[in-house]
Scaffold this active site. Structure first.
Site, PDB file in Angstrom:
ATOM      1  N   THR A  79       0.845  -1.197   0.000  1.00  0.00           N
ATOM      2  CA  THR A  79       0.000   0.000   0.000  1.00  0.00           C
ATOM      3  C   THR A  79       0.878   1.243   0.000  1.00  0.00           C
ATOM      4  OG1 THR A  79      -1.907   1.040   1.079  1.00  0.00           O
ATOM      5  CG2 THR A  79      -0.230   0.080   2.532  1.00  0.00           C
ATOM      6  N   ASN A  80       0.303   2.390   0.326  1.00  0.00           N
ATOM      7  CA  ASN A  80       1.051   3.648   0.402  1.00  0.00           C
ATOM      8  C   ASN A  80       0.507   4.486   1.549  1.00  0.00           C
ATOM      9  OD1 ASN A  80      -1.218   5.319  -0.713  1.00  0.00           O
ATOM     10  ND2 ASN A  80      -0.832   4.051  -2.515  1.00  0.00           N
ATOM     11  N   LEU A  81       1.004   5.697   1.703  1.00  0.00           N
ATOM     12  CA  LEU A  81       0.700   6.510   2.879  1.00  0.00           C
ATOM     13  C   LEU A  81      -0.502   7.437   2.707  1.00  0.00           C
ATOM     14  CD1 LEU A  81       4.348   7.498   3.910  1.00  0.00           C
ATOM     15  CD2 LEU A  81       2.871   5.793   4.991  1.00  0.00           C
ATOM     16  N   ALA A 147      -4.548   7.605  -4.497  1.00  0.00           N
ATOM     17  CA  ALA A 147      -3.160   7.157  -4.660  1.00  0.00           C
ATOM     18  C   ALA A 147      -3.191   5.649  -4.923  1.00  0.00           C
ATOM     19  CB  ALA A 147      -2.345   7.482  -3.411  1.00  0.00           C
TER      20      ALA A 147
END
Length: 275
Positions: A79-81, A147
């Protein structure tokens, strides 16, 4: 009380908007409907009502928000932030300007704005792609603030991967490029993309806006600690299809959302031949 319910129904029939009551603990000690809505929810209802005649009234707008989660196994993900704050601010602002807003969101920890036409919860890039493309026929504006993970494991393990070894290699593959796919079939829709960059912001943005056939690209410098991921603030650069650009000051994301929608409204007017 039956009399109260009858009077509320009469008010609804006369076009009065009823906000609440909320569920929760009551003064009587019981739990149920009867609480005043929280201020943020009340503001959401007020924004929805006052925005019915706004400059985006009658427009169907898809906003994507949050990150995606690509499973490694049943308990781990790539995943990402992303917090989703920018996308949710855009959705709320578009509702407040009269838009019929469809919010398609990855996993986040913030509540959905009041007044959405649809709220669609997804987890993976593939799910987000399907949710967006299946609704494209009814949409006039697409704002891709999510995102989306660029890569996913080629094959997710069916069971939890055990810590039997000191290292683990993951084979990754590209996820669907949703923005490029929309750009290829966008016709007269307004298409707004977001780019999270750490260097060569304008150079990368001008290449991306042409490759993906965008009307507007919003560029974030995610290398800065005072804006971007998880922050309530942002500072962005707008890049247009003709290569021109403009930079905003550091502002709350709610303020940035309003500026983005100003540009969207302007693009709609130009497309219709209005000044």
């Amino acid at each position: 009380n039956p009399a109260t319910q009858e009077n509320l129904q009469k008010l609804r029939q006369r076009g009065v908007h009823i906000a609440g009551p909320a569920l929760g603990h009551l003064a009587s000690g019981q739990v149920g409907p009867g609480r005043l809505l929280e201020p943020a929810e009340l503001i959401g209802h007020i924004r929805t009502i006052l925005g019915r005649t706004g400059d985006l009234a009658g427009k169907t707008i898809v906003v994507t928000a949050g990150g995606t989660q690509e499973p490694i196994d049943p308990v781990r993900v790539v995943t990402n932030l992303s917090s989703g704050k920018m996308g949710y601010a855009l959705a709320a602002a578009a509702v407040g300007r009269g838009g019929r807003v469809i919010l398609i969101s990855g996993p986040v920890t913030i509540p959905a704005p009041i007044g959405l036409s649809q709220y669609v919860s997804v987890s993976t890039a593939a799910e987000m792609r399907d949710a967006v493309m299946s609704r494209l026929g009814e949409v006039e504006v697409v704002i891709k603030a999510a995102a989306v993970a660029d890569f996913r494991p080629q094959k997710a393990a069916r069971g939890k991967i055990k810590k039997d070894t000191t290292s683990l290699s993951l084979a990754l593959e590209r996820t669907p490029d949703i923005l490029a796919e929309i750009g290829a079939v966008k016709e007269d829709r307004i298409l707004v993309g977001f780019a999270a960059e750490t260097d060569n912001l304008l150079e990368n943005a001008r290449r991306k806006i042409k490759e993906k056939n965008l009307d507007l690209l919003v560029v974030n410098d995610v290398g800065r600690p005072d804006i971007g991921f998880h922050s309530d603030y942002n500072q962005v650069t707008f890049v247009y299809a003709d290569g021109t650009s403009e930079e905003t000051p550091r502002l709350l994301k709610t303020e940035i959302a309003g500026i983005i929608l100003d540009r969207v409204a302007s693009l709609i007017s130009r497309r219709r031949g209005r000044p």
